[in-house]
Design a protein around this motif. Structure first.
Motif, PDB file in Angstrom:
ATOM      1  N   ILE A  56      92.143  62.162 -42.460  1.00 35.78           N
ATOM      2  CA  ILE A  56      92.538  62.603 -41.125  1.00 35.78           C
ATOM      3  C   ILE A  56      93.134  61.451 -40.325  1.00 35.78           C
ATOM      4  CG2 ILE A  56      90.915  64.536 -41.005  1.00 35.78           C
ATOM      5  CD1 ILE A  56      89.117  62.793 -39.281  1.00 35.78           C
ATOM      6  N   GLY A  57      93.964  61.803 -39.398  1.00 34.09           N
ATOM      7  CA  GLY A  57      94.630  60.795 -38.585  1.00 34.09           C
ATOM      8  C   GLY A  57      95.782  61.445 -37.861  1.00 34.09           C
TER       9      GLY A  57
ATOM     10  N   ASP B 186      99.701  64.855 -30.154  1.00 32.21           N
ATOM     11  CA  ASP B 186      98.578  64.433 -30.971  1.00 32.21           C
ATOM     12  C   ASP B 186      97.236  64.601 -30.261  1.00 32.21           C
ATOM     13  OD1 ASP B 186      99.010  63.665 -33.588  1.00 32.21           O
ATOM     14  OD2 ASP B 186     100.127  61.892 -32.957  1.00 32.21           O
ATOM     15  N   VAL B 187      96.230  64.788 -31.084  1.00 38.66           N
ATOM     16  CA  VAL B 187      94.884  65.058 -30.579  1.00 38.66           C
ATOM     17  C   VAL B 187      94.424  64.039 -29.541  1.00 38.66           C
ATOM     18  CG1 VAL B 187      92.476  65.257 -31.265  1.00 38.66           C
ATOM     19  CG2 VAL B 187      94.247  66.134 -32.744  1.00 38.66           C
ATOM     20  N   SER B 188      94.643  62.762 -29.822  1.00 33.14           N
ATOM     21  CA  SER B 188      94.094  61.741 -28.938  1.00 33.14           C
ATOM     22  C   SER B 188      94.775  61.749 -27.579  1.00 33.14           C
ATOM     23  CB  SER B 188      94.208  60.361 -29.585  1.00 33.14           C
ATOM     24  OG  SER B 188      95.537  59.902 -29.551  1.00 33.14           O
ATOM     25  N   ILE B 189      95.975  62.288 -27.506  1.00 36.07           N
ATOM     26  CA  ILE B 189      96.749  62.314 -26.276  1.00 36.07           C
ATOM     27  C   ILE B 189      96.523  63.626 -25.521  1.00 36.07           C
ATOM     28  CG2 ILE B 189      99.090  61.991 -25.345  1.00 36.07           C
ATOM     29  CD1 ILE B 189      98.450  59.718 -27.103  1.00 36.07           C
ATOM     30  N   ARG B 190      96.160  64.670 -26.288  1.00 31.31           N
ATOM     31  CA  ARG B 190      96.121  66.030 -25.767  1.00 31.31           C
ATOM     32  C   ARG B 190      95.177  66.191 -24.579  1.00 31.31           C
ATOM     33  NH1 ARG B 190      95.201  70.304 -30.359  1.00 31.31           N
ATOM     34  NH2 ARG B 190      97.226  69.517 -30.999  1.00 31.31           N
ATOM     35  N   VAL B 191      93.986  65.627 -24.721  1.00 32.58           N
ATOM     36  CA  VAL B 191      92.987  65.805 -23.673  1.00 32.58           C
ATOM     37  C   VAL B 191      93.459  65.183 -22.362  1.00 32.58           C
ATOM     38  CG1 VAL B 191      90.629  65.328 -22.975  1.00 32.58           C
ATOM     39  CG2 VAL B 191      91.128  65.881 -25.336  1.00 32.58           C
TER      40      VAL B 191
END
Lengths: 362, 334
Positions: A56-57, B186-191
């Protein structure tokens, strides 16, 4: 750089035949105008038979490059300066990086098949499914036509499609989920030992995703090959993985059993991802985003590549890149200097695990 | 004044030629109160984007009406009067793809100042610059100087999406339609993006129609609002978010929630499944009779579900469901 993964070496000692794939200190670079992109930086892991490993990444972390490198389908601009990829059949190892073009073609699909991202683009739009299956078989040193047809029909049925309807259809006549299943069937055509899946459920609707996930689980249990799947989606990993490896800026920064990764992550990036993704039917939680953006792989930051975004970073992280080392027992490895402090912030996740497991701890 | 800031009344939208027509949206009605968040969820092709475009005034309904502050948006002759301009300024849309929705040959300053100058919201370029700086700060793109004169290609996906939000805010809208606004990020940016959009609601009182296929995002963003679930062109359930997530009543909502993979291994592997009778999504060219979900529905009752199309009925204070079986269980005549 030595990146030995604790869990895998243990499996390897037990019996080589149970480990169809080993990767040692693999590096992949792309040459671009601005310089050299170090897309994969010293990745080592082993894949056991019957196991599924999720990589994952986020986009640009090198996970797809790694997947493609494993079957040597890298684009021309890419180079592998260092590393070893070995497939094991019994006690005989195949050194993939030294294979010649002809051997390589036989190796692909028979030892290792890859299901690419985006099921629509993976097909030739002007050929019927049957012709594409036949092509695949021919290209990789296949069987007689009649035998291919029989096997194809069986496989299509196995992935819960109506073989008679599908085999003579054109790709556009099939829905996204059906195409994904055809690709899966095709990947199994030559009975590979290792299956690499790049974003197998991305871009599919929820109910279709569910059928693909259930199908993949069944394939793994019944056929027992090794599965490496690449995903940016934590949920797919939570569903399908036995082990999870987190990739950041080209390296594996944490690897361990799926429960370890989700309930007691030891790397700040893994923890950050888990904190950033809400569950649907779980409790309502406040989410925390990871500040900043992934690094430029042409000029990555010194030291730990995550330190500019990391709330735990210290002086040491700026100067030195942590190595992947065993943490909880031998199966869980992490590349971080501040594991203890990260761990202290995961109590709620561990409690969640206990609640689900009726008081059992990890 | 109407109870709702924006209201959809029996929206229908057909596409295609006379010979072959599909009804992408088939009778959608709902209202959104000022300051509220409503999420529209559903699978691809269910008509959620078409609905969003009609609400935002980008697509004219075949029949039906959109009301903005109680006034109809579309007039019979299709003329666009003063009210239409008010509507256009009050309602903005954020598109899914931040790579396609920003002009690649304009700088961020140009992109954001154009609407300000066009609508005379800024008297001169000086004022426009001040406002652009303010907007970039609101959407969290700081230091502002780093972004003003950059081109979209120099920004990451998350940053571009922030520019899209800033552009929507240029005209001080009361209502924003966000169509899969975080799906490509991307997930880390989404929130961070979602939190920023939620802050706009709190600080500027923006009302949202948030369209997404991602139930987890819907739950997070609309926890205090409502979710509407669409299936093949119509809303099948519309309820407050906790109600819908914790206790869905429509069989399709139940199936979705049971099927959705979760980012939590134990939770996701121990879910109670809902087995559907068929995996096939009906073609818009050959819609099933009666309830559109009946060929797949595990609760299907022959002679009822395949004959009569269920209406979206209020089953309790804050919940509408279009299902004969659910209505019967709630003691409501369907």
């Amino acid at each position: 750089m030595e990146n030995k993964v604790a869990s895998a070496s243990k499996v390897a000692d037990a019996s080589k035949s149970k480990v169809p794939l080993t990767v040692e200190d693999l590096w992949v670079e792309y040459k671009i105008e601005r310089g050299v992109v170090k897309a994969v930086r010293g990745v080592s892991f082993e894949l056991a038979r019957g196991e599924s490993l999720a990589l994952i990444g986020e986009s640009g972390c090198g996970k797809t490059t790694l997947g493609v490198a494993l079957i040597r389908l890298l684009v021309k601009a890419a180079r592998i300066p260092k590393g070893e990829i070995t497939y094991w059949r019994g006690n005989q190892g195949i050194d993939v990086l030294s294979l010649k073009e002809r051997e390589l073609r036989r190796f692909r699909w028979r030892e290792c098949a890859m299901v690419f991202q985006s099921a629509l683009n993976a097909f030739n739009p002007v050929l019927r499914i049957w012709d594409q299956i036949l092509d695949t078989s021919k290209a990789h040193g296949g069987m007689p036509r009649q035998q291919v047809r029989e096997r194809a029909m069986q496989l299509l049925e196995y992935v819960q499609l109506d073989p008679k309807r599908v085999i003579d259809a054109y790709p556009h006549e099939l829905s996204g989920g059906m195409r994904q299943r055809v690709l899966l069937a095709m990947s199994l055509l030559l009975d590979p030992q290792v299956l690499i899946l790049d974003e197998p459920t991305t871009a599919l609707d929820i109910l279709t995703q569910r059928t693909i996930i259930d199908l993949l689980r069944r394939l793994k249990d019944e056929i027992g090959f090794a599965m490496l799947f690449i995903s940016h989606d934590l949920a797919t990993a939570a569903e399908l993985a036995d082990r999870v490896a987190t990739m950041y800026a080209g390296s594996i920064v944490e690897v361990g059993p799926v429960a370890d990764i989700f309930y007691r992550p030891a790397h700040p990036y893994t923890l950050g991802l888990i904190r950033a993704v809400p569950t649907v039917t779980g409790e309502f939680e406040k989410l925390i985003s990871i500040p900043g953006a992934p690094p430029d792989l042409v000029a990555p930051p010194p030291g730990c590549k995550f330190h500019p975004r990391c709330p735990y970073a210290t002086e040491r992280c700026l100067a030195e890149e942590p190595k992947l080392e065993a943490h909880y027992g031998e199966t869980h490895s992490v590349a971080c200097f501040n594991v203890r402090r990260v761990q202290e912030d995961t109590h709620d996740l561990q409690e969640r695990y206990q609640r689900y497991m009726g008081g059992k701890t990890l | 004044m109407s109870e709702y800031l924006i209201e959809a009344r029996d929206l229908v939208r057909m596409f295609g030629s006379r010979r072959e027509r599909v009804t992408a949206v088939d009778g959608v009605s709902f209202g959104i109160r000022e300051g509220e968040v409503v999420c529209l969820v559903g699978e691809s092709g269910c008509g959620k984007t078409t609905t969003g475009k009609m609400i935002a005034g980008l697509l004219k309904p075949t029949t039906g009406q959109v009301l903005y502050t109680g006034k109809p948006v579309w007039t019979p002759r299709g003329d666009k009067g003063e009210d239409f301009k008010k509507f256009r300024l009050g309602v903005q849309i954020i598109h899914q793809d931040p790579y396609a929705s920003l002009n690649p040959s304009h700088t961020i300053y140009q992109i954001l100042s154009a609407p300000l100058l066009h609508h005379k919201l800024a008297a001169n370029t000086r004022e426009a610059l001040d406002r652009v700086i303010e907007l970039l700060t609101i959407v969290g793109l700081s230091p502002v100087e780093d972004f003003l004169y950059k081109y979209p290609h120099q920004l990451s996906g998350g940053q571009r999406q922030r520019v899209s939000v800033a552009r929507a805010l240029t005209v001080n809208p009361r209502f924003i339609v966000a169509d899969e606004a975080v799906s490509m990020v991307d997930v880390s940016i989404r929130v961070g993006l979602l939190n920023m959009m939620a802050d706009l609601k709190r600080n500027l009182g923006v009302t949202y129609l948030f369209i997404t296929h991602d139930l987890a995002v819907a739950k997070f963003f609309a926890w205090e609002g409502r979710i509407a679930v669409m299936y093949v062109g119509s809303i099948v359930e519309f309820a407050s978010t906790p109600q819908l997530i914790n206790e869905p009543l429509h069989p399709y909502s139940k199936a979705l929630l049971a099927a959705v993979p979760e980012a939590d291994p134990e939770l996701t592997r121990h879910k109670q499944r809902v087995e559907l009778r068929s995996q096939d999504i009906p073609s818009l060219l050959a819609l099933p009779s009666g309830c559109r979900f009946h060929p797949r529905c595990p609760y299907f009752e022959p002679g009822l579900c395949d004959v009569k199309r269920p209406a979206l009925l209020p089953l309790d204070a804050n919940r509408y469901v279009a299902c004969h079986i659910a209505a019967r269980e709630a003691g409501v005549q369907s």
